[in-house]
Design an enzyme around this catalytic site. Structure first.
Site, PDB file in Angstrom:
ATOM      1  N   ASN A  60     100.643  50.450  37.783  1.00 42.50           N
ATOM      2  CA  ASN A  60      99.913  50.042  35.977  1.00 42.50           C
ATOM      3  C   ASN A  60     100.911  48.875  35.697  1.00 42.50           C
ATOM      4  O   ASN A  60     102.197  48.864  36.195  1.00 42.50           O
ATOM      5  CB  ASN A  60      99.757  51.312  35.299  1.00 42.50           C
ATOM      6  CG  ASN A  60      98.710  50.795  34.274  1.00 42.50           C
ATOM      7  OD1 ASN A  60      98.629  49.767  33.700  1.00 42.50           O
ATOM      8  ND2 ASN A  60      97.813  51.990  34.182  1.00 42.50           N
ATOM      9  N   LYS A 102      96.421  56.975  39.790  1.00 45.00           N
ATOM     10  CA  LYS A 102      97.103  55.643  39.315  1.00 45.00           C
ATOM     11  C   LYS A 102      98.329  55.680  38.526  1.00 45.00           C
ATOM     12  O   LYS A 102      98.133  56.279  37.585  1.00 45.00           O
ATOM     13  CB  LYS A 102      96.207  54.698  38.628  1.00 45.00           C
ATOM     14  CG  LYS A 102      96.847  53.236  38.487  1.00 45.00           C
ATOM     15  CD  LYS A 102      95.915  52.400  37.811  1.00 45.00           C
ATOM     16  CE  LYS A 102      96.400  50.887  37.475  1.00 45.00           C
ATOM     17  NZ  LYS A 102      95.580  49.820  37.072  1.00 45.00           N
ATOM     18  N   CYS A 136      98.853  54.121  31.808  1.00 44.17           N
ATOM     19  CA  CYS A 136      98.846  52.978  30.647  1.00 44.17           C
ATOM     20  C   CYS A 136     100.343  53.217  29.914  1.00 44.17           C
ATOM     21  O   CYS A 136     100.206  54.381  29.406  1.00 44.17           O
ATOM     22  CB  CYS A 136      97.804  53.164  30.192  1.00 44.17           C
ATOM     23  SG  CYS A 136      97.596  51.905  28.700  1.00 44.17           S
ATOM     24  N   LYS A 140      87.131  49.268  34.117  1.00 43.86           N
ATOM     25  CA  LYS A 140      87.896  49.228  33.046  1.00 43.86           C
ATOM     26  C   LYS A 140      87.987  50.778  32.631  1.00 43.86           C
ATOM     27  O   LYS A 140      87.067  51.537  32.896  1.00 43.86           O
ATOM     28  CB  LYS A 140      87.590  48.492  31.772  1.00 43.86           C
ATOM     29  CG  LYS A 140      88.262  48.376  30.498  1.00 43.86           C
ATOM     30  CD  LYS A 140      89.288  47.564  30.377  1.00 43.86           C
ATOM     31  CE  LYS A 140      90.131  47.805  29.365  1.00 43.86           C
ATOM     32  NZ  LYS A 140      91.517  47.560  29.369  1.00 43.86           N
ATOM     33  N   CYS A 194     126.498  35.270  51.356  1.00 47.45           N
ATOM     34  CA  CYS A 194     125.575  36.071  50.104  1.00 47.45           C
ATOM     35  C   CYS A 194     124.317  35.301  50.127  1.00 47.45           C
ATOM     36  O   CYS A 194     123.391  36.037  49.691  1.00 47.45           O
ATOM     37  CB  CYS A 194     126.287  36.060  48.679  1.00 47.45           C
ATOM     38  SG  CYS A 194     126.568  34.442  47.920  1.00 47.45           S
ATOM     39  N   CYS A 230     133.173  31.390  53.327  1.00 48.49           N
ATOM     40  CA  CYS A 230     131.786  31.746  53.111  1.00 48.49           C
ATOM     41  C   CYS A 230     131.740  33.243  53.240  1.00 48.49           C
ATOM     42  O   CYS A 230     132.139  33.791  54.344  1.00 48.49           O
ATOM     43  CB  CYS A 230     130.801  30.987  53.865  1.00 48.49           C
ATOM     44  SG  CYS A 230     129.319  31.625  53.589  1.00 48.49           S
TER      45      CYS A 230
HETATM   46  C1  LIG Z   1      94.588  42.968  29.933  1.00 48.35           C
HETATM   47  C2  LIG Z   1      94.968  44.035  30.692  1.00 48.35           C
HETATM   48  C3  LIG Z   1      94.313  45.344  30.732  1.00 48.35           C
HETATM   49  C4  LIG Z   1      94.480  46.205  31.542  1.00 48.35           C
HETATM   50  N1  LIG Z   1      93.469  47.474  31.447  1.00 48.35           N
HETATM   51  C5  LIG Z   1      93.633  48.535  32.097  1.00 48.35           C
HETATM   52  C6  LIG Z   1      92.747  49.820  32.002  1.00 48.35           C
HETATM   53  O1  LIG Z   1      92.063  49.472  31.227  1.00 48.35           O
HETATM   54  N2  LIG Z   1      93.293  50.681  32.922  1.00 48.35           N
HETATM   55  C7  LIG Z   1      94.117  50.564  33.742  1.00 48.35           C
HETATM   56  O2  LIG Z   1      94.493  51.466  34.755  1.00 48.35           O
HETATM   57  N3  LIG Z   1      94.861  49.460  33.991  1.00 48.35           N
HETATM   58  C8  LIG Z   1      94.708  48.516  33.225  1.00 48.35           C
HETATM   59  N4  LIG Z   1      95.611  47.203  33.195  1.00 48.35           N
HETATM   60  C9  LIG Z   1      96.682  47.130  34.539  1.00 48.35           C
HETATM   61  C10 LIG Z   1      95.944  46.691  35.734  1.00 48.35           C
HETATM   62  O3  LIG Z   1      95.047  47.360  36.171  1.00 48.35           O
HETATM   63  C11 LIG Z   1      97.163  46.408  36.505  1.00 48.35           C
HETATM   64  O4  LIG Z   1      97.578  47.785  37.051  1.00 48.35           O
HETATM   65  C12 LIG Z   1      98.369  45.481  35.968  1.00 48.35           C
HETATM   66  O5  LIG Z   1      98.017  44.697  35.193  1.00 48.35           O
HETATM   67  C13 LIG Z   1      99.294  45.099  37.221  1.00 48.35           C
HETATM   68  O6  LIG Z   1      98.575  44.351  38.014  1.00 48.35           O
HETATM   69  P1  LIG Z   1      98.170  42.622  38.124  1.00 48.35           P
HETATM   70  O7  LIG Z   1      99.716  42.091  37.940  1.00 48.35           O
HETATM   71  O8  LIG Z   1      97.345  42.222  39.453  1.00 48.35           O
HETATM   72  O9  LIG Z   1      97.569  42.619  36.740  1.00 48.35           O
HETATM   73  C14 LIG Z   1      95.400  46.236  32.385  1.00 48.35           C
HETATM   74  C15 LIG Z   1      96.007  45.088  32.609  1.00 48.35           C
HETATM   75  C16 LIG Z   1      95.709  44.054  31.582  1.00 48.35           C
HETATM   76  C17 LIG Z   1      96.481  42.528  32.030  1.00 48.35           C
END
Ligand SMILES: Cc1cc2nc3c(=O)[nH]c(=O)nc-3n(C[C@H](O)[C@H](O)[C@H](O)COP(=O)(O)O)c2cc1C
Length: 392
Positions: free
Chosen positions: A200, A173, A135, A45, A375, A372
């Site tokens: 993200n 990221k 983020c 995290k 599409c 047709c």
């Molecule tokens: C509740 C939640 C908390 C997240 N916290 C972080 C984080 O602390 N740092 C980060 O880089 N991405 C964070 N993300 C993003 C995820 O790492 C990921 O990039 C994003 O959710 C897309 O992937 P997914 O569809 O598999 O969840 C968070 C996602 C969720 C749902």
């Protein structure tokens, strides 16, 4: 059995599946359980110098026919201190020395802050630094997350600062919430990134409560734009992974809506060599790794592939600019004997297409090949799958 191992910037992964930086990597205890279940690697995290104070509630689903198809979150970075994370990282590395553990770090664009974070997690033993410059909510108003990743120059500055103290690979990221992700990817590479990761979450507003007309998730009667994740974002994620794989030529860790081994193959085909999952693990638990490993193995065996090399990047040469797409007529709809005469295709073709389908309720429809336009709409809405697109 095929060999599922991958080498990612010198790190050995027994399989390409990683836990994304998200609630499933909130503590060492959780990461260790995931490794025991079979995950190939994990990203902590996100760690910032100041621990977060989170909103409650902070998750809201998007549902279709009682099924979750997406989720918005307004969660921030970790609630633990940097010192706390040093202990968590050391605990994971002691228990699982061979399983790559990346530390996600984030802060405002202040050189000494990024370097302090990078030094601290490296001391604790992480295998790579994942720079969260992506983020989309909460953090940008403090100059963090997408505030950085939406500006190629600032992204490059942050990467170059971390590079000065990095003793392990730097993975940047990136955010999908930009006009041109390739431009930001190139800035990251030019300033020392060893690898890239995307996506993200996608900036979104998940809905509005019809009774109270309050935007969701409602936190004390108000809401804000949050991060949309889960299956609904996969097409955006695949596009972003392909774009940065082509533009930067660096190894890519791909994620965004991944929940099955089939999704993983798609991410790898467009250039990812490791893949990550966040929302799918929150919804279904660490145990989904078993089916992912089983499915990927039998897919590779079925294809006669000894390992993942023939898959990684295989689709990239077939992604071309629009003007390079073949224009000649080549497809038309064809209906088979399983048609039940529901007429959904006829309605769709009448009001959203070329009025090529006619029929009587309960009887097989007729498709006029001269009208047709190929599409594909009718095939999409046909419940029994009786319509296919065939060469013209
Ligand atoms: C509740 C939640 C908390 C997240 N916290 C972080 C984080 O602390 N740092 C980060 O880089 N991405 C964070 N993300 C993003 C995820 O790492 C990921 O990039 C994003 O959710 C897309 O992937 P997914 O569809 O598999 O969840 C968070 C996602 C969720 C749902």
């Amino acid at each position: 059995m095929a060999d599922l191992s991958v080498n990612f910037v010198g790190m050995h992964f027994s399989n390409p599946f990683m836990l994304a930086s998200a609630p499933p990597t909130r503590t060492a205890e959780m990461i260790k359980r995931a490794f025991a279940a079979g995950w190939g690697g994990a990203v902590t995290k996100s760690i910032a110098l100041d621990p977060a104070r989170d909103l409650q509630p902070r998750l809201q689903p998007l549902r279709h026919r009682q099924r979750n198809i997406g989720m918005e979150n307004v969660e921030l970075s970790t609630q633990l201190t940097v010192e706390g994370w040093q202990r968590e990282i050391a605990a994971v590395k002691t228990a699982y020395p061979n399983q790559p553990l990346w530390a996600s770090i984030m802060d405002a664009p202040v050189e000494k802050n990024w370097q302090r974070l990078a030094e601290a997690v490296q001391e604790a033993g992480v295998d790579a630094l994942e720079l969260n410059v992506s983020c989309p909510h909460g953090m940008p108003s403090k100059g963090m997350g997408a505030f950085i990743g939406q500006d190629a120059k600032v992204t490059g500055d942050v990467v170059s600062w971390v590079k000065k103290v990095a003793r392990v690979p730097i993975v940047v990221k990136l955010t999908p919430n930009v006009t041109d992700i390739a431009f930001v990817a190139q800035a990251a590479r030019e300033n020392g990134a060893d690898a890239l990761c995307t996506v993200n979450s996608v900036s979104g507003l998940i809905g509005v409560d019809l009774d109270t007309l309050t935007p969701l998730p409602s936190v004390g009667g108000v809401s804000t734009y949050g991060g949309y994740s889960g299956p609904g974002i996969k097409p955006i994620a695949l596009r972003c992974v392909a774009q940065i794989a082509k533009a930067a030529g660096l190894p890519v860790s791909g994620l965004g809506g991944l929940s099955t081994w089939q999704d993983a193959v798609e991410f790898m085909a467009v250039g990812a060599s490791t893949v990550q999952a966040g929302t799918a693990v929150m919804w279904n638990g660490y145990g989904i790794i078993e089916e992912m490993l089983r499915g990927l193995n039998s897919y590779l065996d079925g294809k006669g592939f000894a390992d993942l090399k023939p898959v990684i990047g295989a689709a990239l040469p077939k992604i071309v600019a629009f003007p390079e797409m073949p224009l000649a007529p080549r497809a038309r709809a064809s209906v088979d004997g399983t048609c039940n005469g529901c007429l959904l295709c006829a309605t769709a073709c009448a009001d959203g297409g070329f009025q090529a389908i006619t029929g009587v309720k309960g009887e097989k429809v007729t498709i006029d090949g001269t009208k047709c336009d190929g599409c594909g709409l009718c095939a999409m809405v046909c419940p029994p799958g009786s319509i296919t697109m065939v060469p013209r």
